[in-house]
Write an enzyme that holds these catalytic residues in place. Structure first.
Site, short mmCIF file in Angstrom:
data_model
loop_
_atom_site.label_atom_id
_atom_site.label_comp_id
_atom_site.label_asym_id
_atom_site.label_seq_id
_atom_site.Cartn_x
_atom_site.Cartn_y
_atom_site.Cartn_z
N PHE A 310 -20.95 19.43 -5.20
CA PHE A 310 -19.77 20.48 -5.68
C PHE A 310 -19.97 20.98 -7.13
O PHE A 310 -20.17 20.28 -8.07
CB PHE A 310 -18.12 19.79 -5.69
CG PHE A 310 -18.04 19.22 -4.49
CD1 PHE A 310 -17.47 19.78 -3.24
CD2 PHE A 310 -18.27 17.81 -4.01
CE1 PHE A 310 -17.07 19.35 -2.06
CE2 PHE A 310 -18.21 17.14 -2.61
CZ PHE A 310 -17.32 17.87 -1.78
N ASP A 311 -19.80 22.38 -7.22
CA ASP A 311 -19.59 22.91 -8.36
C ASP A 311 -18.13 22.71 -8.64
O ASP A 311 -17.35 22.59 -7.69
CB ASP A 311 -19.90 24.43 -8.37
CG ASP A 311 -19.46 25.25 -9.49
OD1 ASP A 311 -19.62 24.80 -10.71
OD2 ASP A 311 -18.64 26.27 -9.39
N LYS A 312 -17.74 22.64 -10.01
CA LYS A 312 -16.25 22.52 -10.17
C LYS A 312 -15.19 23.60 -10.34
O LYS A 312 -14.42 23.57 -9.50
CB LYS A 312 -16.17 21.64 -11.59
CG LYS A 312 -14.66 21.22 -12.03
CD LYS A 312 -14.81 20.39 -13.31
CE LYS A 312 -14.92 21.41 -14.51
NZ LYS A 312 -13.70 22.13 -14.59
#
Length: 616
Positions: A310-312
């Site tokens: 996941f990108d944040k």
């Protein structure tokens, strides 16, 4: 002539069926052999014509299709004067073909429903200021449009005046209407439940979100998975093998009826239809629930995913960060904040947006020679000053000194979970900002659902400092958290996981996520992300609804399982029929064809279950 006959194939099926009924009535009620044979002869000839045409067309493109098996079998039965068998076989084959066509149309209903939802007209503001209803093709970007209660929003745009509630279920899968007021985005094809608004057109026609959804779903439903491509190849050699077996049976036994029966029983009809109908039904369900699968191949990969990265910002978090801490070290705060505001206005990065929202009251100055440092920040010339805005790494690269007090404050904010933005003017640090972004509501529960669906590793990768991503990991119960990562670092991390044999999905929303989205077996983009991210992804969650992700994974797994079930049913039926032919006395051509068509109906009904799938 051939096309005309094929166009009326369903009518021929009905007429053939009527002649079969006439034949049985003549036989069982009137015991009239002449009418009995004549009716079945006519039914056989009528039925075999469209099948033979399809067989001929397949041979022209060097494909040995199932139609060839049936054509030879029917002709063989006809010449041994088994008119009853030949008539029934052709009727069942044509009727099965009709069922396949009808069901595929139904499973493609997502496309039909979407197309019917497409707006055809719009109320456009004319030069005089009044609104007039015009054809949707006459709307251009920048036009002002009026949308009233109960109307479809005709284009993607932004609200300029008015407010109301919009039902976006056909775009996002979200059933509750959303409040829209000045500045909010609206999407073509959604419905104005209550209120009246005026919007400015940003995207029209095929470029709108609605237009892209239709195009993507059409492409996805027409694409073929690895299993479908295998079955295509399989049927190319399988059909000739059945023909050869039928010929060998005839040469060894001289029993034409037996050889013809082998050809009929060997038809892999359910195998050919089973996998495509599963994939089409699964993709259709996704489209109705705000999930776009860009092809059948994606479903197979996603169903077997081990790790999700996941990108944040904008993925696990809202993507709407706000300035939470501010420390100033300079002498002329108003001028310095004006310089910072002018530089950040040049960027659409979420952190830059947070800063410009905070500093909107300051004077805007002309910016020259802007240089974007990937993964670091930006350097620009403003009113004769060199302004450097970015993270600690950028400051160190530019040899901008950071005092012990600044480093202590920076460390304190990082441990508190803030993203840090530093600003230097003429190579002297003057501003330190801490920016925080809220975790999306319900994300923790959604991540637990992903784990329950069999995902082993949930990992966050972010350009933010390690302290911030550690807090996100702790709050959400993630497997791992890695901060201070450039786009190439994320991509390299992804490749390392792939090298160990893991099937990896990556989910993000920004331009800097595009390399990882393209590299992952499954790239997942948030629908409100950048066009580049959406184009380089395999799955799109429309309107950035993260809670659609567990549904997408559950649907992919269910579709993949459904596909395998259909393959097992199809192969099992062929094996059982051939064994019945060898070890029983009751098997015949017409019974075999009836079982085949029943198996086709079974795999179709099995696939249709996917249309109503919901994650438990």
């Amino acid at each position: 002539m051939q096309q005309t006959i094929l166009k009326h194939k369903n009518h021929i099926t009905v007429i053939s069926g009527l002649f079969i009924i006439i034949g049985f009535i003549a036989h069982f009620i009137f015991t009239n052999t002449v009418i009995f044979n004549s009716a079945f002869i006519i039914a056989s000839i009528l039925g075999v014509i469209p099948i033979a045409i399809q067989a001929y067309q397949a041979i022209k493109v060097k494909v040995v299709s199932i139609d060839i098996l049936v054509t030879i079998a029917v002709i063989g039965a006809f010449f041994i004067q088994n008119y009853e068998e030949s008539a029934i076989v052709t009727f069942l084959f044509l009727f099965g073909s009709y069922l396949e066509q009808r069901t595929l149309k139904q499973t493609r209903s997502a496309i039909k429903e979407l197309t019917e939802m497409a707006p055809e007209t719009a109320f456009k503001q004319l030069n005089e200021g009044q609104f007039e209803e015009v054809d949707i093709d006459k709307v251009e970007e920048g036009d002002i449009l009026l949308v009233k209660t109960g109307s479809k929003i005709p284009v993607d745009g932004r609200v300029t005046t008015g407010k109301g509630y919009v039902n976006e279920a056909n775009i996002t899968g979200e059933s509750l209407p959303l409040k829209k007021e000045k500045g909010d985005k609206v999407f073509a094809g959604t419905i104005m439940d209550n209120g009246t608004i005026q919007i400015v057109a940003d995207r029209i026609g095929e470029d709108s979100t609605f237009g892209r959804i239709i195009e993507l779903v059409e492409e996805a439903q027409d694409s073929k998975s690895e299993a479908e491509r295998f079955i295509d190849q399989f049927s190319r050699w399988y059909t000739p093998v059945v023909l050869i077996i039928g010929l060998l049976v005839w040469l060894l036994t001289k029993d034409t009826a037996l050889a013809v029966t082998v050809l009929v029983l060997g038809c892999p009809g359910a195998l050919v239809i089973g996998v495509p109908v599963s994939n089409v039904a699964g993709i259709g369900n996704g489209a109705k629930n705000g999930i776009l699968f860009k092809g059948s191949e994606v479903i197979s990969h996603f169903a077997n995913v081990d790790t999700i990265l996941f990108d944040k910002t904008g993925t696990l978090t809202e993507g709407k960060p706000e300035v939470s801490e501010f420390v100033y070290y300079g002498n002329n705060q108003e001028e310095d904040l004006s310089l910072l505001y002018s530089v950040e206005r040049e960027s659409d990065h979420p952190l830059a947006v947070a800063i410009t929202n905070k500093l909107a009251q300051y004077k805007l100055r002309p910016v020259d020679n802007t240089q974007v440092i990937k993964g670091g920040g930006v350097i620009a010339h403003v009113d004769g000053h060199i302004v450097t805005v970015g993270n600690k790494t950028l400051m160190e690269q530019e040899n901008i000194p950071l005092s012990d007090d600044i480093l202590k404050e920076l460390d304190k904010l990082e441990r508190a979970g803030s993203s840090i933005v530093l600003t230097a003017v003429d190579r002297k640090l003057i501003i330190l900002m801490g920016i925080r972004d809220q975790v999306r509501a319900g994300v923790k529960q959604d991540l637990q659902k992903l784990k329950s669906l069999g995902v082993k590793n949930l990992i966050v990768l972010s350009g933010d400092n390690q302290g911030t991503v550690n807090l996100v990991k702790k709050e959400l119960g993630l497997t791992e958290a890695h901060g201070d990562m450039l786009p190439e670092d994320k991509q390299e991390f992804l490749k390392e996981r792939q090298s160990t044999g893991e099937i990896v999905a990556f989910i993000g929303d920004g331009v800097n996520d595009s390399p990882s989205l393209a590299t992952a077996e499954v790239g997942i983009a948030m629908g409100n992300g950048t066009d580049v991210a959406i184009e380089s992804s395999d799955i799109v969650l429309m309107n950035s609804n993260f809670n659609r992700l567990p549904h997408a994974l559950g649907l992919a797994k269910e579709t993949y399982a459904n596909m395998r079930q259909n393959i097992l049913i199809a192969v099992g039926v062929v094996i059982i029929l051939l064994f019945s032919l060898i070890f029983s006395e009751w098997m015949s051509m017409s019974i075999g064809m009836l079982v085949h068509e029943a198996s086709i109906l079974v795999v179709i009904l099995n696939a249709m279950r996917l249309r109503g799938y919901q994650l438990k």
